[in-house]
Design a protein around this motif. Structure first.
Motif, PDB file in Angstrom:
ATOM      1  N   PRO A 107     -23.530  11.702  12.352  1.00 28.01           N
ATOM      2  CA  PRO A 107     -22.275  12.357  11.979  1.00 28.01           C
ATOM      3  C   PRO A 107     -21.550  11.725  10.799  1.00 28.01           C
ATOM      4  N   GLY A 108     -22.076  10.607  10.280  1.00 27.58           N
ATOM      5  CA  GLY A 108     -21.362   9.887   9.236  1.00 27.58           C
ATOM      6  C   GLY A 108     -20.150   9.168   9.802  1.00 27.58           C
ATOM      7  N   ALA A 109     -19.335   8.644   8.905  1.00 28.74           N
ATOM      8  CA  ALA A 109     -18.076   7.993   9.282  1.00 28.74           C
ATOM      9  C   ALA A 109     -16.931   8.835   8.736  1.00 28.74           C
ATOM     10  N   ARG A 110     -15.737   8.601   9.248  1.00 27.16           N
ATOM     11  CA  ARG A 110     -14.569   9.364   8.787  1.00 27.16           C
ATOM     12  C   ARG A 110     -13.591   8.418   8.099  1.00 27.16           C
ATOM     13  N   ILE A 111     -12.919   8.940   7.104  1.00 25.23           N
ATOM     14  CA  ILE A 111     -11.863   8.182   6.443  1.00 25.23           C
ATOM     15  C   ILE A 111     -10.634   8.183   7.336  1.00 25.23           C
ATOM     16  N   ASP A 112     -10.046   7.008   7.532  1.00 29.48           N
ATOM     17  CA  ASP A 112      -8.867   6.868   8.389  1.00 29.48           C
ATOM     18  C   ASP A 112      -7.773   6.143   7.609  1.00 29.48           C
ATOM     19  N   TRP A 113      -6.984   6.914   6.850  1.00 33.81           N
ATOM     20  CA  TRP A 113      -5.949   6.314   6.008  1.00 33.81           C
ATOM     21  C   TRP A 113      -4.864   5.630   6.833  1.00 33.81           C
ATOM     22  N   SER A 114      -4.746   5.954   8.121  1.00 35.01           N
ATOM     23  CA  SER A 114      -3.715   5.317   8.946  1.00 35.01           C
ATOM     24  C   SER A 114      -3.937   3.814   9.072  1.00 35.01           C
ATOM     25  N   ARG A 115      -5.148   3.356   8.778  1.00 35.61           N
ATOM     26  CA  ARG A 115      -5.444   1.925   8.856  1.00 35.61           C
ATOM     27  C   ARG A 115      -4.896   1.141   7.663  1.00 35.61           C
ATOM     28  N   LEU A 116      -4.405   1.849   6.672  1.00 39.42           N
ATOM     29  CA  LEU A 116      -3.817   1.199   5.503  1.00 39.42           C
ATOM     30  C   LEU A 116      -2.407   1.752   5.321  1.00 39.42           C
ATOM     31  N   PRO A 117      -1.394   1.066   5.852  1.00 35.21           N
ATOM     32  CA  PRO A 117      -0.026   1.587   5.803  1.00 35.21           C
ATOM     33  C   PRO A 117       0.426   1.927   4.377  1.00 35.21           C
ATOM     34  N   GLY A 118       0.956   3.122   4.229  1.00 34.57           N
ATOM     35  CA  GLY A 118       1.461   3.571   2.936  1.00 34.57           C
ATOM     36  C   GLY A 118       0.449   4.291   2.083  1.00 34.57           C
ATOM     37  N   ALA A 119      -0.829   4.286   2.481  1.00 33.84           N
ATOM     38  CA  ALA A 119      -1.875   4.870   1.636  1.00 33.84           C
ATOM     39  C   ALA A 119      -1.722   6.379   1.506  1.00 33.84           C
ATOM     40  N   GLU A 120      -1.487   7.068   2.615  1.00 37.62           N
ATOM     41  CA  GLU A 120      -1.393   8.526   2.564  1.00 37.62           C
ATOM     42  C   GLU A 120      -0.251   8.982   1.647  1.00 37.62           C
ATOM     43  N   ARG A 121       0.874   8.311   1.758  1.00 37.83           N
ATOM     44  CA  ARG A 121       2.013   8.672   0.909  1.00 37.83           C
ATOM     45  C   ARG A 121       1.701   8.377  -0.557  1.00 37.83           C
ATOM     46  N   ALA A 122       1.097   7.229  -0.821  1.00 38.05           N
ATOM     47  CA  ALA A 122       0.773   6.858  -2.204  1.00 38.05           C
ATOM     48  C   ALA A 122      -0.213   7.841  -2.821  1.00 38.05           C
ATOM     49  N   LEU A 123      -1.177   8.299  -2.030  1.00 37.12           N
ATOM     50  CA  LEU A 123      -2.137   9.280  -2.535  1.00 37.12           C
ATOM     51  C   LEU A 123      -1.461  10.626  -2.777  1.00 37.12           C
ATOM     52  N   ALA A 124      -0.581  11.024  -1.876  1.00 35.04           N
ATOM     53  CA  ALA A 124       0.116  12.298  -2.024  1.00 35.04           C
ATOM     54  C   ALA A 124       1.018  12.306  -3.249  1.00 35.04           C
ATOM     55  N   GLU A 125       1.643  11.158  -3.527  1.00 34.46           N
ATOM     56  CA  GLU A 125       2.570  11.068  -4.658  1.00 34.46           C
ATOM     57  C   GLU A 125       1.863  10.765  -5.976  1.00 34.46           C
ATOM     58  N   GLY A 126       0.591  10.390  -5.902  1.00 35.56           N
ATOM     59  CA  GLY A 126      -0.156  10.099  -7.121  1.00 35.56           C
ATOM     60  C   GLY A 126      -0.105   8.652  -7.559  1.00 35.56           C
TER      61      GLY A 126
END
Length: 394
Positions: A107-126
């Motif tokens: 099945p492969g592995a999945r990306i889990d941005w929750s393991r890096l605090p602030g990553a999802e917001r930083a990616l969303a904002e560019g």
């Protein structure tokens, strides 16, 4: 729930491992193969780094999944959500239950941005970018092109990760492009690397270091990103806790096992949620007719496409041997380390689990970065992938 379906060999996952395993099984005479995979598009992941850094086109990246399913394979277009390993029964998201006499977990592995605090917001904002996610590639390319001064931070982390070596591609290609534009001297480039070493193979490590030094990159080993807040990157390493202000941050995503593996009891106390298999035979440690390959398996090795090709051949052969009561074949951890060191130069080292340098091509040195290895990786291997690997011909 729909009626139960039964097959000779059932495969979870329609990525590199699942598709090539299905093709190999058919070529070895298995006429009842089924595959569970929800995705409608299949991405050739190594090209993501070339696309994100501006030296590949979007049309090269993916193909419709339907065009890649081998003729004769039953395709269940749903996601696996639970496994009964004793019965080799898989429950799909649409309610279908499918069983296999043997089960290959890929099945492969999945990306889990929750393991890096602030990553999802930083990616969303560019603020942050990555070449590891296909729908973020246009923004990544734009940000890398636009940078002409300031500080660029690139992250590489230890296992579990997708592509130990490919994580260097966006860093080194970007530096070469910035140098060609005449702006590299105005950019402070920082590599934040979790490992104590750049690479476990000394010869490959020396080649990586040669190019890092040539580009003047500030290398921080044994250092990890703790959190991201806007352009502030909090680090933890030998010097303690520090904060860097980044004008550009390229992330190597945190990876985790698909949740259904642990929920189905396919992991163990030491596998981190990944499938607990013998790293040599690829057979599950507790369930002898369950096998696993690729990023979803705990093999103790780097998770790479080059490794997967050998794993698939080992599993297909071992299903045959297991059924015949013969000793199982052993996978030695072989893999390939394609490290792009510039826009048109690449190091193509091969090695095994014992960290011995291997050579499958009739040349004296694959580790020294050269144009020929770039041509092979950028143009040759994608064609090999689509037309040979996924068709079970290699």
């Amino acid at each position: 729930m729909a009626s139960e379906q039964r097959h000779d060999v059932l495969i979870i996952g329609g990525g590199n491992g699942g598709l090539s395993a299905a093709a190999h099984l058919l070529r070895r005479g298995c006429r009842d193969v089924a595959l569970i995979e929800p995705a409608e598009q299949h991405v050739y992941k190594p090209l993501q780094h070339y696309l994100g850094t501006g030296i590949a086109s979007e049309r090269e990246l993916s193909r419709p999944q339907a065009s890649l399913i081998p003729d004769g394979v039953r395709w269940y277009r749903s996601a696996a959500v639970a496994v009964d390993p004793e019965r080799r029964a898989v429950r799909c998201a649409d309610g279908t239950e499918v069983r296999g006499a043997d089960l290959i977990v890929a099945p492969g592995a999945r990306i889990d941005w929750s393991r890096l605090p602030g990553a999802e917001r930083a990616l969303a904002e560019g603020t942050a970018v990555t070449t590891f996610v296909d729908d973020l590639l246009p923004r990544t390319r734009q940000r890398l092109d636009a940078l002409d001064r300031g500080r660029a931070v690139f992250q590489v982390h230890e296992q579990p990760a997708s592509g130990r070596e490919t994580a260097f591609k966006p860093l080194l290609i970007s530096c070469d492009r910035w140098r060609a534009r005449g702006v590299l001297d105005r950019i402070e480039v920082v590599l934040v690397h979790e490992g104590a070493r750049l690479h476990p193979v000394a010869a490959i490590e020396a080649e990586i270091r040669r190019h890092l030094d040539d580009y003047g990159i500030d290398v921080r080993l044994g250092t990890r990103i703790r959190s991201i807040d806007g352009d502030a990157v909090e680090l933890e390493g030998p010097a303690g806790e520090t904060t860097l202000q980044a004008d550009l941050l390229h992330l190597h995503p945190p990876y985790a096992a698909p949740a259904f593996l642990a929920e189905s009891g396919l992991d163990d106390a030491s596998s981190g949620g990944f499938a607990a298999v013998d790293p040599e035979t690829l057979r599950h440690r507790r369930h002898p007719r369950v096998w696993a390959v690729g990023d979803g398996a705990d093999l103790g090795d780097a998770r790479t496409g080059g490794a997967l090709r050998e794993q698939v051949k080992t599993v297909v052969e071992n299903i045959r041997r297991s059924r015949a009561g013969q000793p199982l074949e052993r996978y030695d951890g072989y893999t390939v380390a394609p490290i792009a060191t510039a826009r048109r130069s690449l190091s193509f080292g091969e090695y095994d689990r014992a960290l011995r340098v291997r050579r499958s091509l009739p040349v004296p040195d694959e580790i020294r970065s050269r144009l020929v290895w770039h041509v092979l990786d950028r143009y040759g291997l994608p064609q090999v992938y689509w037309h040979r690997i996924l068709k079970g011909r290699l």
